[in-house]
Design an enzyme around this catalytic site. Structure first.
Site, mmCIF file in Angstrom:
data_model
loop_
_atom_site.group_PDB
_atom_site.id
_atom_site.type_symbol
_atom_site.label_atom_id
_atom_site.label_comp_id
_atom_site.label_asym_id
_atom_site.label_seq_id
_atom_site.Cartn_x
_atom_site.Cartn_y
_atom_site.Cartn_z
ATOM 1 N N GLY A 1 29.474 -11.867 -21.837
ATOM 2 C CA GLY A 1 29.197 -12.544 -20.701
ATOM 3 C C GLY A 1 29.452 -11.859 -19.326
ATOM 4 O O GLY A 1 28.681 -11.070 -18.913
ATOM 5 N N ARG A 2 30.686 -12.267 -19.042
ATOM 6 C CA ARG A 2 31.174 -11.305 -18.025
ATOM 7 C C ARG A 2 32.806 -10.855 -18.388
ATOM 8 O O ARG A 2 33.403 -11.716 -18.836
ATOM 9 C CB ARG A 2 31.168 -12.124 -16.532
ATOM 10 C CG ARG A 2 29.651 -12.198 -16.171
ATOM 11 C CD ARG A 2 29.170 -10.985 -15.534
ATOM 12 N NE ARG A 2 27.811 -10.956 -15.351
ATOM 13 C CZ ARG A 2 26.814 -10.872 -15.779
ATOM 14 N NH1 ARG A 2 26.772 -10.472 -17.152
ATOM 15 N NH2 ARG A 2 25.477 -10.904 -15.178
ATOM 16 N N HIS B 1 28.499 -2.356 -20.830
ATOM 17 C CA HIS B 1 27.767 -3.257 -20.341
ATOM 18 C C HIS B 1 26.196 -3.087 -20.387
ATOM 19 O O HIS B 1 25.237 -2.953 -19.407
ATOM 20 C CB HIS B 1 28.169 -3.389 -18.649
ATOM 21 C CG HIS B 1 27.814 -4.812 -18.073
ATOM 22 N ND1 HIS B 1 28.267 -5.395 -17.111
ATOM 23 C CD2 HIS B 1 26.581 -5.588 -18.439
ATOM 24 C CE1 HIS B 1 27.674 -6.490 -16.803
ATOM 25 N NE2 HIS B 1 26.683 -6.527 -17.816
ATOM 26 N N ASP C 1 31.418 -6.110 -24.600
ATOM 27 C CA ASP C 1 30.383 -5.318 -23.666
ATOM 28 C C ASP C 1 30.636 -5.195 -22.234
ATOM 29 O O ASP C 1 29.973 -4.659 -21.482
ATOM 30 C CB ASP C 1 29.077 -5.873 -23.873
ATOM 31 C CG ASP C 1 28.022 -5.054 -23.192
ATOM 32 O OD1 ASP C 1 27.526 -4.017 -23.507
ATOM 33 O OD2 ASP C 1 27.166 -5.681 -22.467
ATOM 34 N N GLU D 1 35.636 -3.320 -14.530
ATOM 35 C CA GLU D 1 34.834 -2.557 -15.021
ATOM 36 C C GLU D 1 34.147 -1.978 -13.797
ATOM 37 O O GLU D 1 33.987 -2.343 -12.648
ATOM 38 C CB GLU D 1 33.645 -3.773 -15.504
ATOM 39 C CG GLU D 1 32.394 -3.344 -16.139
ATOM 40 C CD GLU D 1 31.349 -4.126 -16.517
ATOM 41 O OE1 GLU D 1 30.346 -4.293 -16.128
ATOM 42 O OE2 GLU D 1 31.892 -5.405 -17.234
ATOM 43 N N ILE E 1 20.357 -17.290 -24.726
ATOM 44 C CA ILE E 1 20.906 -16.278 -25.707
ATOM 45 C C ILE E 1 21.595 -16.874 -26.956
ATOM 46 O O ILE E 1 21.455 -16.434 -28.065
ATOM 47 C CB ILE E 1 21.908 -15.234 -24.966
ATOM 48 C CG1 ILE E 1 21.002 -14.489 -23.880
ATOM 49 C CG2 ILE E 1 22.461 -14.198 -26.070
ATOM 50 C CD1 ILE E 1 22.111 -13.679 -22.699
ATOM 51 N N ALA F 1 24.219 -4.494 -23.159
ATOM 52 C CA ALA F 1 23.939 -5.422 -24.217
ATOM 53 C C ALA F 1 22.394 -5.402 -23.991
ATOM 54 O O ALA F 1 21.598 -5.721 -24.787
ATOM 55 C CB ALA F 1 24.510 -6.402 -24.384
#
Length: 296
Positions: A208-209, A257, A233, A238, A139, A259
């Protein structure tokens, strides 16, 4: 070869010689053994049950990340990752968020909602901005290609980059883009100490996370004015609960989340699966094999 796949219309239309397909929904799957599993849209409980099926030899996960699978993958089962299915969408989403922030579009949207004709906002571009991509893999390389025409200068670093080299890059960054996977080593890697190394006004972008960032430290850096803002994102926790202080930050852009999501994602996932199974039945090694210790 019997392969279990998601029960979606695009997958029901698949035809691959030598492959018998079984279809699972979010919470239910047909009984019996399986040679292969195409894992997508399964609940955590069903995912664990599917991964434990007798005779399972390989798993293709169509999710962007693999950490949820590697934790539960039985010994001797080969894992494949379909990163190519998501890479460009995530890179485009990341670039769009950065351009939105640079041009202040989120603040104009807030002014629009309030019915204000606001013309005094401080606007910028990415021209000449130093962008550090932390997690410089598939990415990250696409993102660099997208950002270069806008005049951004990109430095890629990885989780194994020496600490002094990493800190030097971060101290010069106008933007830090997080594309790291979630591992024990990366959890909370962006803490108060790391944020303090960033120059005043720097922005954080996390695709990412969520647990890469210490949320309390991020909020402190935002409210103090040290950070210019954040594009998120993914968050920790979450989903981000109602009333969480991140929602109220004017200089934070949050997406849920998504993306990697595109309108044609399921169709592309089915086509990716068809090509993968065709390679498998022809006796060729499909792309995306995940080696021990590898993460995306």
């Amino acid at each position: 070869m019997r392969v279990l796949v998601p029960d979606l219309s695009e997958f029901r239309e698949l035809r691959v010689e030598g492959v018998e397909l079984g279809f699972f929904s979010r919470d239910e799957a047909p009984p019996g053994n399986a040679d292969g599993l195409v894992l997508w849209f399964a609940s955590p409980g069903l995912r664990r049950e599917l991964l434990g099926r007798p005779g399972l030899r390989w798993v293709l996960t169509l999710t962007a990340g693999i950490e949820h699978v590697t934790r539960e993958l039985p010994p001797g089962v080969t894992l494949y990752n379909a990163h190519r299915l998501h890479d460009r969408a995530v890179a485009v989403h990341t670039a769009a968020g950065m351009l939105t922030a640079a041009r202040g579009l989120h603040r104009f949207r807030d002014a629009q909602r309030a019915g204000r004709w606001e013309t005094t906002m401080d606007l910028g571009t990415l021209d000449g901005k130093q962008v550090v991509i932390w997690g410089y893999g598939h990415i990250g390389k696409i993102l660099e290609e997208l950002l270069t025409p806008f005049g951004a200068r990109v430095t890629g670093i990885r989780s194994r980059t020496p600490e002094d080299e990493r800190d030097a890059a971060l101290s010069e960054a106008d933007w830090v883009v997080l594309l790291l996977p979630s591992t024990p080593e990366t959890k909370g890697i962006v803490n108060a100490e790391v944020l303090a190394r960033l120059g005043p006004g720097a922005w954080i972008s996390n695709q990412g996370r969520g647990n890469l960032i210490d949320t309390d430290a991020l909020l402190a850096a935002l409210t103090s004015g040290h950070l210019g803002g954040a594009v998120l994102d993914v968050t920790d926790p979450e989903p981000l609960p109602e009333g969480h202080p991140l929602w109220a930050q004017e200089n934070v852009i949050i997406t849920p989340h998504i993306a990697s999501t595109t309108a044609d994602l399921v169709a592309r996932g089915a086509e990716y699966t068809r090509a993968f199974l065709s390679e498998m039945t022809a006796g060729r090694e499909p792309e995306g094999r995940v080696e021990a210790g590898q993460a995306y």
